[in-house]
Design a protein around this motif. Structure first.
Motif, PDB file in Angstrom:
ATOM      1  N   ARG A 114      52.184 149.572  99.319  1.00  0.00           N
ATOM      2  CA  ARG A 114      51.948 150.136 100.654  1.00  0.00           C
ATOM      3  C   ARG A 114      50.472 150.368 100.942  1.00  0.00           C
ATOM      4  O   ARG A 114      50.029 150.231 102.089  1.00  0.00           O
ATOM      5  N   PHE A 115      49.692 150.705  99.926  1.00  0.00           N
ATOM      6  CA  PHE A 115      48.283 151.026 100.163  1.00  0.00           C
ATOM      7  C   PHE A 115      47.396 149.777 100.212  1.00  0.00           C
ATOM      8  O   PHE A 115      46.477 149.694 101.035  1.00  0.00           O
ATOM      9  N   LEU A 116      47.616 148.811  99.307  1.00  0.00           N
ATOM     10  CA  LEU A 116      46.720 147.658  99.258  1.00  0.00           C
ATOM     11  C   LEU A 116      46.779 146.794 100.521  1.00  0.00           C
ATOM     12  O   LEU A 116      45.728 146.351 101.004  1.00  0.00           O
ATOM     13  N   PRO A 117      47.967 146.531 101.113  1.00  0.00           N
ATOM     14  CA  PRO A 117      47.946 145.803 102.383  1.00  0.00           C
ATOM     15  C   PRO A 117      47.163 146.541 103.472  1.00  0.00           C
ATOM     16  O   PRO A 117      46.510 145.909 104.316  1.00  0.00           O
ATOM     17  N   THR A 118      47.210 147.854 103.456  1.00  0.00           N
ATOM     18  CA  THR A 118      46.464 148.645 104.432  1.00  0.00           C
ATOM     19  C   THR A 118      44.968 148.537 104.167  1.00  0.00           C
ATOM     20  O   THR A 118      44.168 148.436 105.106  1.00  0.00           O
TER      21      THR A 118
ATOM     22  N   LEU B 123      50.863 149.249 111.705  1.00  0.00           N
ATOM     23  CA  LEU B 123      49.722 148.355 111.527  1.00  0.00           C
ATOM     24  C   LEU B 123      49.694 147.292 112.632  1.00  0.00           C
ATOM     25  O   LEU B 123      48.628 146.977 113.177  1.00  0.00           O
ATOM     26  N   ARG B 124      50.855 146.761 112.983  1.00  0.00           N
ATOM     27  CA  ARG B 124      50.894 145.784 114.080  1.00  0.00           C
ATOM     28  C   ARG B 124      50.456 146.425 115.394  1.00  0.00           C
ATOM     29  O   ARG B 124      49.752 145.798 116.201  1.00  0.00           O
ATOM     30  N   ASP B 125      50.860 147.677 115.617  1.00  0.00           N
ATOM     31  CA  ASP B 125      50.447 148.375 116.833  1.00  0.00           C
ATOM     32  C   ASP B 125      48.929 148.531 116.899  1.00  0.00           C
ATOM     33  O   ASP B 125      48.358 148.650 117.993  1.00  0.00           O
ATOM     34  N   LEU B 126      48.295 148.539 115.730  1.00  0.00           N
ATOM     35  CA  LEU B 126      46.837 148.645 115.669  1.00  0.00           C
ATOM     36  C   LEU B 126      46.165 147.279 115.721  1.00  0.00           C
ATOM     37  O   LEU B 126      44.947 147.178 115.564  1.00  0.00           O
TER      38      LEU B 126
ATOM     39  N   THR C  21      50.146 158.453 104.526  1.00  0.00           N
ATOM     40  CA  THR C  21      48.971 158.410 103.652  1.00  0.00           C
ATOM     41  C   THR C  21      48.217 157.099 103.819  1.00  0.00           C
ATOM     42  O   THR C  21      46.984 157.081 103.926  1.00  0.00           O
ATOM     43  N   ALA C  22      48.935 155.976 103.866  1.00  0.00           N
ATOM     44  CA  ALA C  22      48.279 154.678 104.006  1.00  0.00           C
ATOM     45  C   ALA C  22      47.449 154.616 105.283  1.00  0.00           C
ATOM     46  O   ALA C  22      46.296 154.142 105.276  1.00  0.00           O
ATOM     47  N   LEU C  23      48.006 155.094 106.389  1.00  0.00           N
ATOM     48  CA  LEU C  23      47.272 155.066 107.657  1.00  0.00           C
ATOM     49  C   LEU C  23      46.087 156.027 107.648  1.00  0.00           C
ATOM     50  O   LEU C  23      45.013 155.718 108.173  1.00  0.00           O
ATOM     51  N   LEU C  24      46.288 157.212 107.061  1.00  0.00           N
ATOM     52  CA  LEU C  24      45.170 158.154 106.961  1.00  0.00           C
ATOM     53  C   LEU C  24      44.018 157.553 106.159  1.00  0.00           C
ATOM     54  O   LEU C  24      42.845 157.656 106.556  1.00  0.00           O
TER      55      LEU C  24
END
Length: 412
Positions: free
Chosen positions: A85-89, A118-121, A160-163
């Protein structure tokens, strides 16, 4: 007083590796967890072109604020949810094309809410097989920032990933959260981001992260509170005493609150500035407890529940059904195999007192199922496991350390 040396926190080590990789400069992580999960995370960073050096008690990471050093990479995330979850972010903030895959176990675990955010961003993210699951590919061109809405009711790791991504965006990030589980883990994330120089504010369910990146630092990793729960529970169950250094009143990890559950059950608990001690008092009381915020310790409590003097009901733990396995059902199945009466619902489990009979525990490859029922085995000799080695995910030496602690009690 029995002292137990608990390995570093998985949650903190994973966040620290992300932050170190994104920071400007070289970060030193002191006493990080060395396990399959964290080695997988470090290996993923290496495949992305980050330099990770190792000494006996620390890791050194050369940060790259601009993103991965390579423009194309294929990363295998093993069983690690934080890695997956973190590395793709992290790579979304860089420039290149990156593919991620994971074990069959991790492929089953959901990723959809994070992917949608992430797609929304504006991130070009594609799931190659089942939507919302690994494998996935990202064609990265940096992230502008903006406002995004997130449902983190299945896992706090989405938030957490987005933060963690926020300071790497060009204009900053505003995250509006509709649901959140395991909230104390977000406290860990915020504290660590600030330690690496990030500016993040919280107003109710809204999180605002300023752009500006991260600064390298030297960061000590706390012992893992979830792992410590097995030793605390063992002391409460056997009437012995155990002390863990490095986990005290100032600890970041919410799972240390498990000792408060043990206190309610009758154990004696002392929490100092930098240590916690639990001493069993000869019995355990039944109780009803909401474990939404400390759900990783639900199996620990389930494993000692048969020895209480009344039913133990654990509520608000629906998210345990989407961990390495359906932990709620795995606990129920194994307790029934031990001869214990159990009822379950969508988000609860109730366990009745009984005398467990030795059996082989079905682990589903889940490290927490093994370590939890190892505690049961202290009062039920003859318990075995179909996959005892899966503890390598977070505590490769668990059986040796736990066995030595148990043997010391027999000698004493």
């Amino acid at each position: 007083m029995a002292l137990v040396d608990i390995p570093g926190s998985k949650s903190i080590t994973a966040r620290a590796l992300f932050l170190a990789a994104a920071a400007d400069g070289v970060t030193r992580l002191v006493r990080p967890l060395r396990s399959d999960d964290t080695e997988g995370f470090a290996e993923g960073l290496t495949r992305l072109g980050y330099r990770v050096g190792r000494t006996p008690d620390s890791w050194h990471v050369d940060g790259r604020p601009g993103g991965p050093a390579v423009e194309r990479a294929d990363v295998y995330c093993r069983d690690g949810a934080t890695t997956a979850r973190f590395l793709p972010t992290l790579v979304a903030a860089g420039h290149g094309t990156y593919r991620f895959d994971a074990s069959a176990q991790m492929r089953r675990r959901p990723l959809g809410p994070l992917s949608r955010a992430l797609r929304d961003l504006g991130v070009d993210l594609r799931h190659e097989e089942a939507e919302g699951h690994h494998p996935l590919s990202i064609t990265a061109s940096g992230v502008e920032g903006g406002t995004v809405t997130l449902d983190a009711g299945q896992s706090s790791q989405y938030l957490t990933a987005l933060l963690l991504l926020g300071p790497l965006t060009r204009t900053g990030l505003r995250i509006e959260v509709t649901e959140l589980v395991s909230a104390p883990y977000i406290g860990i994330t915020l504290a660590m981001m600030r330690a690496f120089g990030a500016d993040v504010t919280v107003d109710g369910d809204v999180f605002e992260v300023a752009p500006g990146g991260y600064r390298a630092t030297t960061y000590p990793v706390e012992p893992d509170a979830s792992t410590a729960s097995y030793f605390f529970a063992a002391a409460a169950l056997t009437g012995r005493e155990v002390t863990v250094h490095g986990l005290g009143a100032g600890a970041l990890q919410g799972d240390l609150a498990f000792v408060d559950v043990l206190r309610r059950m009758g154990a004696h608990v002392e929490t100092g500035p930098d240590r916690t001690t639990v001493r069993g008092t000869g019995g355990l009381r039944g109780l009803t407890v909401n474990m939404r915020d400390i759900s990783d310790t639900m199996p620990t409590l389930a494993a000692i529940a048969p020895f209480a003097d009344g039913p133990v009901r654990i509520e608000d733990v629906a998210n345990t059904r989407v961990k390495e396995c359906d932990r709620l059902e795995a606990c129920a199945e194994n307790l029934r195999a031990l001869g214990i009466r159990v009822e379950t619902g969508p988000d609860w489990i109730e366990i009745h007192p009984g005398v467990p009979a030795a059996t082989e525990i079905r682990t589903y490859g889940d490290h927490r199922i093994v370590m939890s029922f190892a505690v049961t085995s202290l009062r039920t000799p003859g318990i075995g496991f179909d996959d005892p080695g899966c503890v390598r995910k977070t505590f490769p030496d668990f059986h040796e350390v736990f066995g030595a602690w148990a043997a010391a009690g027999e000698d004493g």
